[in-house]
Design an enzyme around this catalytic site. Structure first.
Site: not given
Ligand code: R5P
Length: 293
Positions: A37, A193, A226
């Site tokens: 289960d 970034k 990535g």
């Protein structure tokens, strides 16, 4: 000195064994399975545990929540056995990126995971290159974060790299890149970034770098989809980097990220055994064992 028993959690079996060899400690294996289960079952194969138990269990994909439950089952059982000191070694601590409420209504999952682990019975926590050290401030117990960078440097130094340039793909990995550069006697550079908080898409700003005909090492704490690595590789490649090494501590590598990283121009992906995979070229066992001594 207290004697240690290492308990290898389901997600960090080999790393736990490696740590126990460095510590020359006892190991108590566990049995684990999933019932039809979907419920998890955990059994420590011995109840005779030394007064210091060290549970090694990364919180890893594809089911990080299962790793947390398994860790808690082990911690609570040790507590019930009356073990004096219980250390949870959590080499990869998932959820550390959600350290605050970025958008209204969000669960601060990093903090909640700390509460759950502490309430389950951890008396001390050891992590490796946790994404954000501030997460550890949520614990009211002793915590240590160990760096894998010297070990990654040792591995990279075996490759006779040509005047390597160490690249941090974002401001967050700056210290990591600086340390790696120190251990490799190399130069380092930092990219900027931006991540769209709705779509998760990232963009790294193009920057002129002096990498022409040199080898490049891009270092991050995590490679997940990535996206970050691919963007950084593309910038290095467009400026004539020679060999490119995509290095990180935690190689999560979801979906087709391996393909995209190599396809972008990486010569090698290097990760550690915090997340066991075919790119776990570096073992963090010596660093963890040292922290436990
Ligand atoms: C984020 O700031 C981290 O340091 C990594 O750069 C990030 O988790 C990598 O994620 P992805 O591989 O999905 O770009």
């Amino acid at each position: 000195m207290s004697r240690i028993t290492v308990i290898p959690g389901p997600s960090s079996q080999l790393l736990a064994l490696r740590i126990s060899r460095y510590l020359k400690s006892d190991v108590v294996p566990i049995e684990f399975k999933t019932f039809p289960d979907g419920e998890r079952y955990i059994r420590l194969k011995e109840e005779n545990i030394n007064n210091h138990a060290v549970v090694v269990q990364s919180i890893v994909p594809p089911n990080p929540d299962r790793s947390i439950i398994e860790l808690c089952f082990i911690l609570k059982t040790l507590k019930e056995f009356g073990v004096e000191k219980i250390t949870a070694v959590i080499p990869y601590f998932a959820y550390a990126r959600q350290d605050k409420r970025f958008m209204p209504g969000e669960a601060v999952s990093g903090r909640i995971v700390c509460d759950i682990i502490q309430n389950a019975g951890a008396g001390e926590v050891v992590t490796v290159d946790i994404h954000n050290k501030r997460i550890l401030e949520n614990f009211k117990i002793l915590t240590k974060d160990v760096s894998a960078v010297p070990l990654i440097a040792e591995y990279l130094n075996k490759f006779d790299l040509n005047d390597p340039l160490i690249i941090s793909p974002d401001e967050g990995a700056k210290e990591r890149a600086k340390n790696l550069a120190g251990f490799m006697d190399a130069e380092y550079v930092i990219f900027s970034k931006f991540r769209d908080k709705y779509t998760g898409e990232i963009e790294i700003k193009m920057k002129e770098i002096n990498v022409n005909n040199r080898d490049a090492v891009i270092i991050d704490d995590i490679i997940s989809t990535g996206g970050t690595m691919v963007s950084a590789i593309e910038i290095a490649k467009s400026q004539n980097a020679n060999r490119i090494y995509a290095a990180c501590t935690h190689a999560i590598l979801v979906g087709d990220s391996r393909f995209r990283i190599f396809n972008a121009g990486a010569n090698e992906i290097i990760g550690t055994d915090t997340v066991p995979s075919d790119v776990s070229f570096v073992s963090v066992a010596p660093a963890i064992a040292e922290a436990l001594k």
